[in-house]
Motif scaffolding. Structure first.
Motif, PDB file in Angstrom:
ATOM      1  N   GLY A 153       0.826  -1.196   0.000  1.00  0.00           N
ATOM      2  CA  GLY A 153       0.000   0.000   0.000  1.00  0.00           C
ATOM      3  C   GLY A 153       0.859   1.244   0.000  1.00  0.00           C
ATOM      4  O   GLY A 153       2.066   1.195   0.272  1.00  0.00           O
ATOM      5  N   ASP A 183      -6.591   1.566  -2.560  1.00  0.00           N
ATOM      6  CA  ASP A 183      -6.447   0.119  -2.411  1.00  0.00           C
ATOM      7  C   ASP A 183      -6.319  -0.553  -3.772  1.00  0.00           C
ATOM      8  O   ASP A 183      -5.494  -1.454  -3.960  1.00  0.00           O
ATOM      9  N   ARG A 239      -5.143  -4.104  -5.368  1.00  0.00           N
ATOM     10  CA  ARG A 239      -5.637  -4.362  -4.015  1.00  0.00           C
ATOM     11  C   ARG A 239      -4.668  -5.202  -3.179  1.00  0.00           C
ATOM     12  O   ARG A 239      -5.086  -6.047  -2.394  1.00  0.00           O
ATOM     13  N   TYR A 287      -2.883  -4.262  -0.708  1.00  0.00           N
ATOM     14  CA  TYR A 287      -3.014  -3.938   0.721  1.00  0.00           C
ATOM     15  C   TYR A 287      -4.138  -4.723   1.371  1.00  0.00           C
ATOM     16  O   TYR A 287      -3.914  -5.471   2.333  1.00  0.00           O
ATOM     17  N   SER A 288      -5.367  -4.596   0.884  1.00  0.00           N
ATOM     18  CA  SER A 288      -6.491  -5.272   1.531  1.00  0.00           C
ATOM     19  C   SER A 288      -6.373  -6.785   1.417  1.00  0.00           C
ATOM     20  O   SER A 288      -6.769  -7.522   2.333  1.00  0.00           O
TER      21      SER A 288
END
Length: 345
Positions: free
Chosen positions: A114, A186, A197, A199-200
């Motif tokens: 991220g 994200d 995405r 990070y998530s």
């Protein structure tokens, strides 16, 4: 390869009431945050005497790493530098250069990808080297460690301890939480060919690994600490809203694990120990929060293992094949399209 030092790179936090507003100005510089918003957030810090626990926890973790390095016969001084407060990373790098250090490893206190969790540390490194000038040491950032077995084990034991503090009561729900980010950020937190995405998805994978270590079949992943205009979509659900939803389902209590954070700092303490705990109390729900992994001796052991990947060519220990960034050098991002900064409205 021989390295001269380890730079411990963190976020920083105020250590007295007079530090609070200057610190928040550093954090929000260039973002156009209104003064009244900074003053409102400052009250969270003043609630705790104007002191964030993060610097003290970092110093304790550094001492543990230094002891572990000494036990293993590794001559590697550890220098502390922050993005937003004293000791600043620019001063740390200047001090390293003055001491004659030429090759330096960097441990950023974030396990995940991220922009804020990873690429911004690259920017910190690049900025500090630029400020130092031609004599700046080469800085090599260690890899992300969200699925390192020692990280997972320490978080799992902290969750077990939180459940035990509630008497291992039946029906208590385990809820993992991390700092929310805008949906667009994200999406940009991973190369497009990996689906973005990062990070998530890494947060979700870390939660899965910890749950598996504990033997939990069911758990939740939620978010906290969102900011910015309400019209901008952020990762949801929010932890407080989620506690409301659990109450509506008849859940008797929650154990909250701030898996997205290495150290307890003001956002963890305020959002969880105050707002989330108070909401649970309003509903008559049991509440406990697990501690951060940086106080566990295995955290220092993990840092030394990450160091040995570079000093000794030790194999990387990972519990998953999930995408994660490797090391970065001199602040260059590991992938052009990864974790790109988002324009802030």
């Amino acid at each position: 390869m021989r390295y001269d030092a380890l730079l411990w790179l963190s976020f920083g936090g105020p250590e007295g009431p007079e530090d609070v507003l200057p610190f928040l100005e550093n954090v929000t510089r260039g973002r156009g945050v209104p003064r009244e918003r900074l003053e409102a957030v400052a009250e969270h810090y003043h609630h705790f005497g104007g002191v964030s626990p993060i610097n003290a926890l970092n110093r304790a973790a550094i001492a543990a790493v230094e002891a572990r390095l000494a036990d293993e016969g590794l001559d590697l001084p550890v220098v502390f530098g922050n993005r937003n407060w004293d000791p600043y990373v620019e001063d740390a790098v200047a001090g390293l250069a003055a001491s004659g250090a030429r090759e330096v490893l960097v441990f950023p206190t974030s396990a995940f990808g991220g922009y804020s969790a990873c690429r911004q540390y690259d920017e910190d490194i690049a900025r500090a080297r630029a400020a130092c000038g031609a004599g700046a040491p080469r800085l090599v950032k260690l890899r992300q460690f969200f699925d390192h077995p020692l990280f997972v084990a320490s978080v799992a034991d902290a969750v077990r301890a939180a459940h035990a503090s509630l008497g291992d009561a039946p029906g208590v729900r385990t809820v993992f939480t991390a700092h929310s980010v805008p949906e667009a950020a994200d999406v940009a937190s991973g190369p497009p060919d990996e689906g973005g995405r990062r990070y998530s998805r890494q947060i979700g994978e870390a939660a899965r690994l910890v749950a598996a270590e504990i033997g939990l079949a069911d758990y939740d992943v939620v978010w906290q600490s969102r900011s910015g205009p309400p019209r901008i979509p952020w990762l949801e659900p929010d932890i407080v809203d989620h506690i409301d939803a659990l109450h509506d389902k008849g859940v008797p209590g929650v154990v909250v694990c701030p898996i997205g954070f290495v150290s307890d700092h003001l956002e963890v303490v305020w959002d969880l120990d105050n707002e989330a705990a108070e909401r649970a109390a309003e509903h008559g729900m049991a509440f406990a929060r697990s501690t951060g992994p940086d106080t566990d001796p295995r955290f220092a052991e993990m840092v030394v293992e990450l160091i040995r990947e570079h000093t000794d060519g030790a194999p990387a220990r990972k519990l998953s094949d999930f995408p994660a960034a490797g090391c970065t050098v001199d602040g260059a991002p590991c992938a052009v399209a990864c974790c790109a900064p988002q324009r802030r409205p």
